[in-house]
Scaffold this active site. Structure first.
Site, PDB file in Angstrom:
ATOM      1  N   HIS A 187       0.847  -1.190   0.000  1.00 46.20           N
ATOM      2  CA  HIS A 187       0.000   0.000   0.000  1.00 46.20           C
ATOM      3  C   HIS A 187       0.884   1.243   0.000  1.00 46.20           C
ATOM      4  O   HIS A 187       1.611   1.497   0.965  1.00 46.20           O
ATOM      5  CB  HIS A 187      -0.911   0.007   1.226  1.00 46.20           C
ATOM      6  CG  HIS A 187      -1.972  -1.042   1.187  1.00 46.20           C
ATOM      7  ND1 HIS A 187      -2.451  -1.665   2.332  1.00 46.20           N
ATOM      8  CD2 HIS A 187      -2.666  -1.571   0.148  1.00 46.20           C
ATOM      9  CE1 HIS A 187      -3.397  -2.538   1.987  1.00 46.20           C
ATOM     10  NE2 HIS A 187      -3.535  -2.489   0.673  1.00 46.20           N
ATOM     11  N   TYR A 229       3.684   0.228   5.155  1.00 50.07           N
ATOM     12  CA  TYR A 229       4.201  -0.956   5.855  1.00 50.07           C
ATOM     13  C   TYR A 229       3.337  -2.208   5.682  1.00 50.07           C
ATOM     14  O   TYR A 229       3.176  -2.979   6.615  1.00 50.07           O
ATOM     15  CB  TYR A 229       4.379  -0.674   7.358  1.00 50.07           C
ATOM     16  CG  TYR A 229       4.875   0.706   7.690  1.00 50.07           C
ATOM     17  CD1 TYR A 229       6.129   1.140   7.255  1.00 50.07           C
ATOM     18  CD2 TYR A 229       4.097   1.586   8.418  1.00 50.07           C
ATOM     19  CE1 TYR A 229       6.588   2.414   7.554  1.00 50.07           C
ATOM     20  CE2 TYR A 229       4.545   2.871   8.724  1.00 50.07           C
ATOM     21  CZ  TYR A 229       5.795   3.275   8.291  1.00 50.07           C
ATOM     22  OH  TYR A 229       6.243   4.539   8.590  1.00 50.07           O
ATOM     23  N   HIS A 230       2.833  -2.454   4.473  1.00 47.18           N
ATOM     24  CA  HIS A 230       1.968  -3.619   4.263  1.00 47.18           C
ATOM     25  C   HIS A 230       2.435  -4.520   3.119  1.00 47.18           C
ATOM     26  O   HIS A 230       1.616  -4.969   2.312  1.00 47.18           O
ATOM     27  CB  HIS A 230       0.535  -3.167   3.968  1.00 47.18           C
ATOM     28  CG  HIS A 230      -0.098  -2.367   5.056  1.00 47.18           C
ATOM     29  ND1 HIS A 230      -1.188  -1.536   4.841  1.00 47.18           N
ATOM     30  CD2 HIS A 230       0.193  -2.261   6.372  1.00 47.18           C
ATOM     31  CE1 HIS A 230      -1.534  -0.960   5.975  1.00 47.18           C
ATOM     32  NE2 HIS A 230      -0.705  -1.373   6.921  1.00 47.18           N
ATOM     33  N   PRO A 231       3.721  -4.840   2.976  1.00 45.75           N
ATOM     34  CA  PRO A 231       4.144  -5.689   1.855  1.00 45.75           C
ATOM     35  C   PRO A 231       3.659  -7.136   2.017  1.00 45.75           C
ATOM     36  O   PRO A 231       3.686  -7.692   3.109  1.00 45.75           O
ATOM     37  CB  PRO A 231       5.668  -5.600   1.913  1.00 45.75           C
ATOM     38  CG  PRO A 231       5.984  -5.320   3.351  1.00 45.75           C
ATOM     39  CD  PRO A 231       4.858  -4.437   3.825  1.00 45.75           C
TER      40      PRO A 231
END
Length: 531
Positions: A296, A468-470
Site C-alpha cells: 500500500h 508498511y503492508h508488503p
C-alpha cells in the site's frame, strides 16, 4: 545447546505468524518445536508502551531497516521499509491498528484457486485469535490470545477528524471489522490494559515455559537442508557459531514477505537463472518465488495546528507523558498515534467496496517520523488499497546476512496514480472542512496552491512512502505456478510450508497484522488436524 538437534517442527521467524505457530503446535506435549528468530528478545520498554513506537523507527537492534531499490515512478527514490527484527516481529513495532480487510478479499483468494480461504472459511480463525473487549459476537471472538481494545485515551483532534470525515460524506462506522468497512471511525488496537499486545505477548508468554518448545534468538537461518527434494532441517548461526537442526515432520517458514523468499532462494528454490548467476545450486526452478510483491503506497497531508493540543511534545512534556503512562497507563502514552481512520470509495476504481484507507495522526509526521518538524500540527495518511502494480524480491548476493533486493514498482500501473490523486484530494477536503476551521493553520504538505493533477502528481512522486503492508512474494494458489498450495505447502518440495503474509495472492484491504495472525491460526489447524 548441541551443534545438532532434532525436532518435529522447526519454525523460522518469531514474528506475528511464527509466534502463533509456536504456541499452537507446542500445545501437544509430544511434539518438539524449535522457534528461530534472527532478532533479540522484546525487552525494549518502548515496545510495550504504545506511543513508544515513535522511538522504535530508528532502532537497528529491532528493525531490519530495509530500503527498496530506486523506484522509477517515485523520482528514483529508495523508500525506507522498516520490518520487525525481534520477538513478535512487526507486531512489536507497528501502530497496532486491528483491521482484517474486506470479506471480498478472501472470497477473491478462493475464487482464484486458494480453496478453503474464502471469508466464511477464515472468519472462524479471526475469531479464534481475538479477545475482543466488547465480547464475542458474529464477527468477533471473546476468548482468544490477541486482545483487541478501544484506546484508553484519545487526542481531541481525533474526534474532530471523525466529525470532519462524516461531514465530508462518509458514514460513521464503529466497527471496521464488522458488517461493512466503509466509513469513518476510531481504530481498535491490539492492546491489553494500555500495553501493546504483540504476537509475542499474546502467544509466546503462555508457551515459552513448555519443555517441548525451544526458542532461540539472534539465530540467523542461513539455508534449508534439502535431501531429494525434501526439507530435513536448517543451518543457522548465532554470532560466529554455526548449528544444524534436523526436522522429522516439517519446516515452517514464517520469515515474512521479504525474508521468506530470500531464504527459499538461498536454499536453491527460485528462478533458476537468477540463482545460478549468484553461484547457487538450483534445487527447484520456481520463477514465482519473490514475484507478486504488493504494498500500500501512502501519501500524507499535513497542516499546522493553531492550538498546542497535538502530540508534538517537547522533551519536558515527553517526560510527563512517560511518568503518567508508567504510573497510571493513561494519557498520550497509550496512544497508537494513528487513532482514527476511514475507508472510502474512489470514483476511478472502486466498484462497491472501499479502495482508499486513511489514518489520522494528531501530530506532524514526515518521513516516517524521522524528520521532526517544529511547532504543532496534524497529519492524514491516505493509501490505495487495491494497487495493480506488482514488484519482486531478489537476491543481492548469496550471503544470508546481506539485505535482499526490493523492487516495489510502485505506480508502475498508471491506474494506481489516479486513485492516489483521489485519495489526496479527499484528504485535503476533509482537513479543510468546517470542523477543523478553528484548529487549521498553514498547509505544510502538499503545500500547493495549484491543485492541478500535474502539481499533485508531482507531489505524490516526491513524497509518497510505504504504509508498511508488503505481501505476496510466495503466492498461494491452485495453479502450478503458485509457490504454495492451499495448505501452504511449497509446490515441488516436501516437508516445507510458508506461513506468513507472503502467501497472500492479493493484498488485503487494510493493515496486514490481523490477517497474518489469522493465516497462522488456520495453518496450525491444518497441520494439527490433517498433518
Amino acid at each position: 545447546m548441541s551443534a545438532t538437534a532434532t525436532y518435529d517442527f522447526i519454525i523460522i521467524g518469531a514474528g506475528s505468524a511464527g509466534c502463533v505457530l509456536a504456541r499452537r503446535l507446542s500445545a501437544q506435549s509430544h511434539r518438539r518445536v524449535l522457534l528461530l528468530e534472527a532478532g533479540g528478545r522484546d525487552v525494549n520498554p518502548f515496545i510495550h508502551m504504545p506511543a513508544g513506537l515513535a522511538q522504535l523507527v530508528h532502532n537497528r537492534r529491532i528493525n531490519w531497516n530495509y530500503y527498496t531499490e530506486p523506484e522509477p515512478e517515485l523520482e528514483n527514490r529508495r523508500l525506507y521499509w522498516p520490518r520487525g527484527k525481534v520477538l513478535g516481529g512487526c507486531s512489536s513495532i507497528n501502530a497496532m491498528c486491528y483491521v482484517r480487510g474486506q470479506p471480498e478479499d478472501y472470497d477473491d483468494w478462493a475464487r482464484d484457486g486458494a480453496i478453503g480461504w474464502g471469508y466464511d472459511d477464515v472468519l472462524p480463525f479471526f475469531r479464534k485469535a481475538e479477545h475482543q473487549q466488547h465480547g464475542a459476537s458474529r464477527y468477533h471472538g471473546g476468548s482468544g490470545p490477541m486482545w483487541v481494545e478501544n484506546l484508553r485515551s484519545r487526542n481531541p483532534l481525533t474526534d474532530t477528524f471523525v466529525a470532519a470525515a462524516v461531514a465530508s460524506g462518509l458514514p460513521r462506522n464503529d466497527d471496521f471489522n464488522g458488517e461493512r468497512q466503509e466509513g469513518a471511525g476510531y481504530y481498535q488496537v491490539t492492546q491489553r490494559g494500555g500495553r501493546r499486545c504483540s504476537a509475542a505477548t499474546a502467544y509466546l508468554r503462555a508457551a515459552r515455559k513448555r519443555p517441548n518448545l525451544t526458542i532461540l534468538t539472534h539465530a540467523l537461518v542461513e539455508r534449508l537442508l534439502i535431501d531429494r527434494r525434501r526439507v530435513v532441517g536448517v543451518d543457522y548461526r548465532i554470532g560466529s557459531r554455526r548449528y544444524t537442526a534436523f526436522c522429522e515432520s516439517e519446516v515452517l517458514l514464517s520469515a515474512g514477505t521479504v525474508n521468506s523468499p530470500q531464504l527459499l532462494m538461498l536454499s536453491g528454490i527460485g528462478p533458476a537463472d537468477h540463482l545460478r548467476s549468484l553461484g547457487l545450486d538450483v534445487i527447484l526452478d520456481q520463477p514465482s518465488v519473490g514475484e507478486n510483491l504488493q504494498d500500500h503506497l501512502d501519501i500524507c497531508t499535513l497542516y499546522k495546528s493553531t492550538r498546542p493540543v497535538t502530540y508534538d511534545f517537547n522533551r519536558l512534556q515527553e517526560l510527563r507523558v512517560l511518568f503518567q503512562y508508567w504510573l497510571k497507563k493513561r494519557g498520550a502514552g497509550v496512544s497508537n498515534i494513528a487513532e482514527a481512520g476511514a475507508f472510502a470509495c474512489s470514483s476511478s476504481a472502486a466498484r462497491d467496496r472501499p479502495d482508499i484507507q486513511m489514518h489520522f495522526v494528531p501530530a506532524q509526521l514526515d518521513d516516517h517520523g524521522r524528520n521532526r518538524l517544529p511547532g504543532h500540527g496534524f497529519t492524514l495518511h491516505a493509501c490505495h488499497l487495491h494497487p495493480r502494480s506488482r514488484g519482486r524480491i531478489g537476491l543481492r548476493s548469496n550471503r544470508p546476512d546481506e539485505a535482499p533486493l526490493i523492487y516495489a514498482n510502485y505506480l508502475h500501473d498508471s491506474r494506481d496514480m489516479q486513485v492516489m490523486l483521489e485519495a489526496l484530494r479527499f484528504s485535503r477536503q476533509i482537513l479543510r472542512s468546517q470542523a477543523f476551521d478553528e484548529l487549521r493553520g498553514e498547509e505544510i504538505l502538499p503545500g500547493i496552491t495549484d491543485g492541478s493533477d500535474t502539481e499533485l502528481t508531482r507531489f505524490i512522486r516526491h513524497k509518497a512512502e510505504t504504509v508498511y503492508h508488503p505481501v505476496g512474494t510466495c503466492r498461494m494458489g491452485g495453479d502450478s505456478s503458485a509457490v504454495v498450495d492451499a495448505t501452504l505447502r511449497v509446490r515441488g518440495i516436501s516437508g516445507l510450508r510458508v506461513i506468513d503474509a507472503s502467501i497472500m495472492p492479493k493484498i488485503v484491504s487494510g493493515n496486514t497484522n490481523a490477517p497474518t495472525i489469522m493465516i497462522a491460526e488456520k495453518a496450525a489447524d491444518l497441520i494439527l488436524t490433517y498433518g
